[in-house]
Write a protein that holds these residues in place. Structure first.
Motif, mmCIF file in Angstrom:
data_model
loop_
_atom_site.group_PDB
_atom_site.id
_atom_site.type_symbol
_atom_site.label_atom_id
_atom_site.label_comp_id
_atom_site.label_asym_id
_atom_site.label_seq_id
_atom_site.Cartn_x
_atom_site.Cartn_y
_atom_site.Cartn_z
ATOM 1 N N PRO A 1 53.352 45.280 34.219
ATOM 2 C CA PRO A 1 53.844 45.035 32.857
ATOM 3 C C PRO A 1 55.051 45.918 32.536
ATOM 4 C CG PRO A 1 51.845 46.353 32.809
ATOM 5 C CD PRO A 1 52.042 45.942 34.228
ATOM 6 N N LYS A 2 55.859 45.473 31.588
ATOM 7 C CA LYS A 2 57.019 46.238 31.143
ATOM 8 C C LYS A 2 56.635 47.214 30.032
ATOM 9 C CE LYS A 2 59.822 44.083 33.890
ATOM 10 N NZ LYS A 2 60.457 44.773 35.039
ATOM 11 N N LYS A 3 55.417 47.688 30.077
ATOM 12 C CA LYS A 3 54.889 48.633 29.095
ATOM 13 C C LYS A 3 54.002 49.630 29.840
ATOM 14 C CE LYS A 3 55.264 48.839 25.410
ATOM 15 N NZ LYS A 3 56.184 49.686 24.606
ATOM 16 N N SER A 4 54.123 50.901 29.496
ATOM 17 C CA SER A 4 53.273 51.915 30.130
ATOM 18 C C SER A 4 51.812 51.529 29.939
ATOM 19 C CB SER A 4 53.554 53.290 29.524
ATOM 20 O OG SER A 4 54.873 53.711 29.842
ATOM 21 N N SER A 5 51.057 51.518 31.045
ATOM 22 C CA SER A 5 49.708 50.930 31.001
ATOM 23 C C SER A 5 48.718 51.711 31.846
ATOM 24 C CB SER A 5 49.750 49.475 31.495
ATOM 25 O OG SER A 5 50.659 48.698 30.750
ATOM 26 N N LEU A 6 47.472 51.633 31.414
ATOM 27 C CA LEU A 6 46.337 52.187 32.162
ATOM 28 C C LEU A 6 45.463 51.023 32.618
ATOM 29 C CD1 LEU A 6 44.271 54.358 33.095
ATOM 30 C CD2 LEU A 6 43.377 54.343 30.747
ATOM 31 N N PHE A 7 45.096 51.034 33.903
ATOM 32 C CA PHE A 7 44.210 50.013 34.466
ATOM 33 C C PHE A 7 42.873 50.681 34.794
ATOM 34 C CE2 PHE A 7 48.523 48.723 35.149
ATOM 35 C CZ PHE A 7 48.528 47.362 34.951
ATOM 36 N N ILE A 8 41.836 50.303 34.060
ATOM 37 C CA ILE A 8 40.503 50.864 34.279
ATOM 38 C C ILE A 8 39.707 49.889 35.126
ATOM 39 C CG2 ILE A 8 38.398 51.704 33.196
ATOM 40 C CD1 ILE A 8 40.021 52.295 30.685
ATOM 41 N N LEU A 9 39.238 50.354 36.283
ATOM 42 C CA LEU A 9 38.496 49.520 37.235
ATOM 43 C C LEU A 9 39.250 48.226 37.527
ATOM 44 C CD1 LEU A 9 34.883 50.004 35.824
ATOM 45 C CD2 LEU A 9 35.827 51.032 37.885
ATOM 46 N N PRO A 10 40.424 48.319 38.155
ATOM 47 C CA PRO A 10 41.194 47.109 38.471
ATOM 48 C C PRO A 10 40.389 46.176 39.360
ATOM 49 C CG PRO A 10 42.054 49.020 39.659
ATOM 50 C CD PRO A 10 41.073 49.543 38.668
ATOM 51 N N PRO A 11 40.620 44.868 39.273
ATOM 52 C CA PRO A 11 39.817 43.908 40.047
ATOM 53 C C PRO A 11 40.001 44.091 41.545
ATOM 54 C CG PRO A 11 41.698 42.839 39.011
ATOM 55 C CD PRO A 11 41.625 44.206 38.428
ATOM 56 N N VAL A 12 38.949 43.797 42.276
ATOM 57 C CA VAL A 12 38.957 43.996 43.733
ATOM 58 C C VAL A 12 40.032 43.149 44.395
ATOM 59 C CG1 VAL A 12 37.570 43.749 45.827
ATOM 60 C CG2 VAL A 12 36.509 44.596 43.719
ATOM 61 N N ASP A 13 40.276 41.957 43.876
ATOM 62 C CA ASP A 13 41.256 41.070 44.482
ATOM 63 C C ASP A 13 42.644 41.223 43.861
ATOM 64 O OD1 ASP A 13 40.586 40.102 42.032
ATOM 65 O OD2 ASP A 13 40.305 38.023 42.671
ATOM 66 N N GLY A 14 42.864 42.300 43.102
ATOM 67 C CA GLY A 14 44.154 42.500 42.455
ATOM 68 C C GLY A 14 45.238 42.907 43.441
ATOM 69 N N THR A 15 46.481 42.715 43.036
ATOM 70 C CA THR A 15 47.617 43.037 43.902
ATOM 71 C C THR A 15 48.387 44.264 43.425
ATOM 72 O OG1 THR A 15 49.005 41.503 42.626
ATOM 73 C CG2 THR A 15 47.908 40.640 44.598
ATOM 74 N N LEU A 16 48.269 44.608 42.150
ATOM 75 C CA LEU A 16 49.028 45.740 41.615
ATOM 76 C C LEU A 16 48.445 47.072 42.078
ATOM 77 C CD1 LEU A 16 51.427 46.449 39.869
ATOM 78 C CD2 LEU A 16 49.924 46.407 37.865
ATOM 79 N N PHE A 17 47.127 47.249 41.914
ATOM 80 C CA PHE A 17 46.413 48.434 42.414
ATOM 81 C C PHE A 17 45.260 47.934 43.288
ATOM 82 C CE2 PHE A 17 48.451 50.227 38.649
ATOM 83 C CZ PHE A 17 48.940 51.431 39.148
ATOM 84 N N PRO A 18 45.514 47.651 44.556
ATOM 85 C CA PRO A 18 44.469 47.109 45.438
ATOM 86 C C PRO A 18 43.289 48.081 45.582
ATOM 87 C CG PRO A 18 46.651 46.912 46.436
ATOM 88 C CD PRO A 18 46.807 47.789 45.249
ATOM 89 N N VAL A 19 42.106 47.498 45.656
ATOM 90 C CA VAL A 19 40.876 48.275 45.862
ATOM 91 C C VAL A 19 40.538 48.242 47.342
ATOM 92 C CG1 VAL A 19 38.425 48.441 45.324
ATOM 93 C CG2 VAL A 19 40.059 47.775 43.541
ATOM 94 N N LYS A 20 40.392 49.425 47.932
ATOM 95 C CA LYS A 20 40.129 49.534 49.360
ATOM 96 C C LYS A 20 38.645 49.476 49.681
ATOM 97 C CE LYS A 20 40.864 53.520 51.338
ATOM 98 N NZ LYS A 20 41.555 54.701 51.898
ATOM 99 N N LYS A 21 37.814 50.053 48.807
ATOM 100 C CA LYS A 21 36.384 50.154 49.122
ATOM 101 C C LYS A 21 35.597 50.388 47.848
ATOM 102 C CE LYS A 21 33.275 52.656 52.278
ATOM 103 N NZ LYS A 21 33.199 53.761 53.292
ATOM 104 N N LEU A 22 34.383 49.829 47.792
ATOM 105 C CA LEU A 22 33.469 50.064 46.680
ATOM 106 C C LEU A 22 32.435 51.096 47.089
ATOM 107 C CD1 LEU A 22 32.882 46.386 45.446
ATOM 108 C CD2 LEU A 22 34.457 48.084 44.502
ATOM 109 N N LEU A 23 32.196 52.063 46.212
ATOM 110 C CA LEU A 23 31.251 53.135 46.508
ATOM 111 C C LEU A 23 30.134 53.158 45.473
ATOM 112 C CD1 LEU A 23 33.636 56.136 47.348
ATOM 113 C CD2 LEU A 23 32.495 54.604 48.962
#
Length: 623
Positions: free
Chosen positions: A389-411
């Motif tokens: 986004p063109k706005k400063s943002s916080l992503f809490i628990l981004p989705p596993v299939d997301g592309t912006l902040f990819p999730v490597k592993k669930l613990l």
């Protein structure tokens, strides 16, 4: 002290090994040497001197003595007493949390003021001196608040321990007593005892470690305390509502008064000079219930800060430090856009000085850039757009299939292993106390900084590209509950402040929190004293009030409601580990290190006997 308590035989079979000594002697006696005579007749036999016919005197060869020496050395090594290197030691643990400042022996009453000069902490120290007076061994002294820590770096003598006890003072915070004592008991070595002096009772529902003794001090006492204060956003008539939460107990009803003040604190002065009384109200407090008092004040009458003071004429106020609370008064509210599939903003409306708008992902996709631009920051909860986004943002628990902040592993349950101490997002936080029931390990990204990590990888990332700040949390930090979850709440406030690049949100930190002061920076304390630090240093904010660093204010309050409930009998749960009273490493007996050279010497003797056997045999005088 039991001198022999730490000794035992290395191998019971060593006792049987001693029997090999007489067997060796018998074997050589069977092989004794006698002079032989060959005679043709009995007549000649009678001519032999009778002394020669008597049993010859036993003459053992030198090789016998070498073999006997080797055998005795082996038996000695096997039966050598093993000394556990952990000598008998006493661990004295003093609860110095805020509740320990209450009077020690006064019963619950609200009929007279509490004026006893003997506190629960005084009683605990006196009892500890009695215990160590009859102990013959080394002593370690610990305090519990804000975290368990030794008063001295090494174990000390009785007299030294008494001096350490005398130096202990109470804090204005809570502790992690249950977890810390469980860990200490688990790590204690054989022979170590732990005696805890506290105003809490042991919870007998779970088995406690065998090496732990708890001595309870103090009786239940009446008390009143302020536990929280918030200021709502301005209303259409330019008034604001101030809400103050008060808790009391120990008497059926307690009459109290709240007084509301406003004041300013400049860059060089953090004190309460120029306080102006705004309003007051009388309260009738019911035991063990939280009462919320409300004040209506005009925005133009407010300065930078509000302070509320609690008092009671009935007495029964066993702790006075928790009768005051400060909060910052923000001007224009920060505008936060919260994007989530749920219909709630998870307590974000409780953040003072914010205006939160909650929308769904579908609604966000329809917003124009101009509509998004009016917000100071955005928070995406369990959802993320495809593009940044063109706005400063916080992503809490981004989705596993997301592309912006990819999730490597669930613990599952995990712990924090490291963090970037200098980053403003983790300022004022004791992250080692944070427990994570579950987490997402995020992928390492070349354009982002890893702020918080576990052993598997990053849990919190942050970046800034062309003025746009982005952050992602791979663990749950909502709902925002303020004082009920101070670690996650401060982390949320820090992140929003960093994203918006505005200092409108003033965090309310807990007394005894720590602050990283960088090299050459100065810290102004609530009493207006200034201290400059030549090196980066973590400073404990032990006194409630307003601190100033680089022109930024920090409000410190007492956030320890459980400690204020001195009328209750709090239970302490300490769980014994699977190893009972010993840690796994302590169960491994530390052997006496004298047996290896003895074994080596015995083998050397046998080698010598084998090497020179022919010569020794000749010296024996025959077969």
């Amino acid at each position: 002290m039991n001198i022999f308590g730490s000794f035992f035989l290395a191998a019971p079979v060593a006792i049987l090994s001693v029997l090999a000594v007489p067997l060796l002697v018998l074997a050589y006696m069977k092989r004794r040497t006698e002079k032989q005579f060959t005679v043709s007749t009995l007549y000649l036999l009678k001519q032999i001197p009778q002394a020669s016919l008597k049993r010859a005197r036993i003459k053992l060869p030198l090789r016998f003595y070498l073999e006997l020496l080797a055998l005795l050395l082996l038996v000695l090594a096997a039966t050598l007493p093993q000394q556990n290197n952990h000598s008998e030691k006493l661990n004295i643990v003093i609860d110095n949390s805020m509740s320990m400042v209450a009077a020690a022996t006064l019963p619950i009453a609200a009929s007279s003021a509490i004026s006893s000069s003997i506190s629960r902490l005084d009683e605990a120290i006196t009892a500890a001196n009695t215990v160590i007076g009859s102990f013959d061994g080394k002593i370690s002294v610990y305090t519990t608040s804000p975290v368990l820590k030794p008063v001295s770096s090494a174990a000390v003598t009785i007299e030294e321990a008494k001096l350490l006890l005398k130096s202990i003072s109470p804090t204005l915070s809570a502790d992690n007593l249950s977890g810390d004592i469980t860990v200490l008991a688990d790590k204690a070595a054989r022979g170590e005892k732990i005696v805890l002096f506290t105003d809490r009772e042991l919870d007998t529902a779970t088995p406690a470690p065998a090496n732990l003794t708890i001595q309870k001090v103090g009786n239940p006492l009446a008390n009143v305390a302020i536990v929280d204060m918030t200021v709502d956003s301005p209303e259409p008539d330019n008034s604001r509502t101030v809400k103050v939460e008060v808790v009391a107990g120990g008497a059926e009803k307690i009459n109290a008064r709240l007084q509301l003040y406003t004041f300013s604190a400049g860059r060089e002065n953090s004190g309460y000079t120029g306080e102006i009384a705004l309003d007051n109200t009388d309260l009738e407090l019911i035991t063990s219930q939280t009462t919320t008092a409300q004040f209506k004040v005009k925005q133009e009458n407010l300065s930078d800060y509000l302070r509320v003071q609690l008092s009671t004429d009935d007495g029964g106020d066993s702790i006075s430090a928790d009768n005051s609370f400060i909060t910052a008064v923000s001007g224009d509210a920060l505008k936060i856009l919260f994007i989530s599939a749920s219909t709630t903003n998870h307590g974000l409306e409780r953040i003072p000085g914010t205006n939160v708008k909650n929308i769904t992902p579908d609604e966000y996709s329809l917003m124009t850039a101009e509509q998004i631009a009016v917000f100071d920051a955005a928070i995406f909860y369990k959802w993320a757009p495809r593009y940044a986004p063109k706005k400063s943002s916080l992503f809490i628990l981004p989705p596993v299939d997301g592309t912006l902040f990819p999730v490597k592993k669930l613990l599952g349950e995990t712990s924090i292993s490291s963090w970037t101490d200098a980053h403003p997002i983790v300022s004022y936080l004791r992250l080692q106390l944070m427990t994570l029931p579950s987490a997402e390990v995020l992928a390492d990204l070349p354009w982002a900084t890893s702020i918080v990590r576990c052993s598997e990888g990053p849990l919190f990332l942050a970046s800034e590209i062309e003025g746009i700040r982005l952050a992602a949390a791979g663990f749950e930090i909502l709902p925002f509950e303020g004082k009920k979850s101070p670690l996650s709440s401060i982390l949320t406030l820090n992140t929003i402040r960093w994203l918006s690049q505005k200092n409108k949100l003033t965090a309310s930190l807990a007394a005894e929190d720590t602050l990283l002061v960088k090299t050459g920076k100065s810290l102004i304390y609530p009493d207006s004293s200034r201290r400059t630090f030549p090196d980066s240093t973590r400073v404990s904010l032990s006194t409630p009030g307003i601190y100033q660093i680089d022109g930024s204010p920090l409000v410190v309050n007492i956030l320890a409601e459980e400690e204020s409930r001195t009328w209750e009998n709090h239970r302490l749960g300490v769980i014994a580990s699977d190893s009972a009273d010993l840690a796994p490493e302590a169960k491994k007996e530390e052997k006496d290190n004298r047996w290896p050279p003895i074994i080596f010497l015995a083998l050397a003797v046998l080698f010598l006997e084998h090497t020179v056997r022919p010569r020794l045999g000749g010296m024996a005088g025959g077969k």
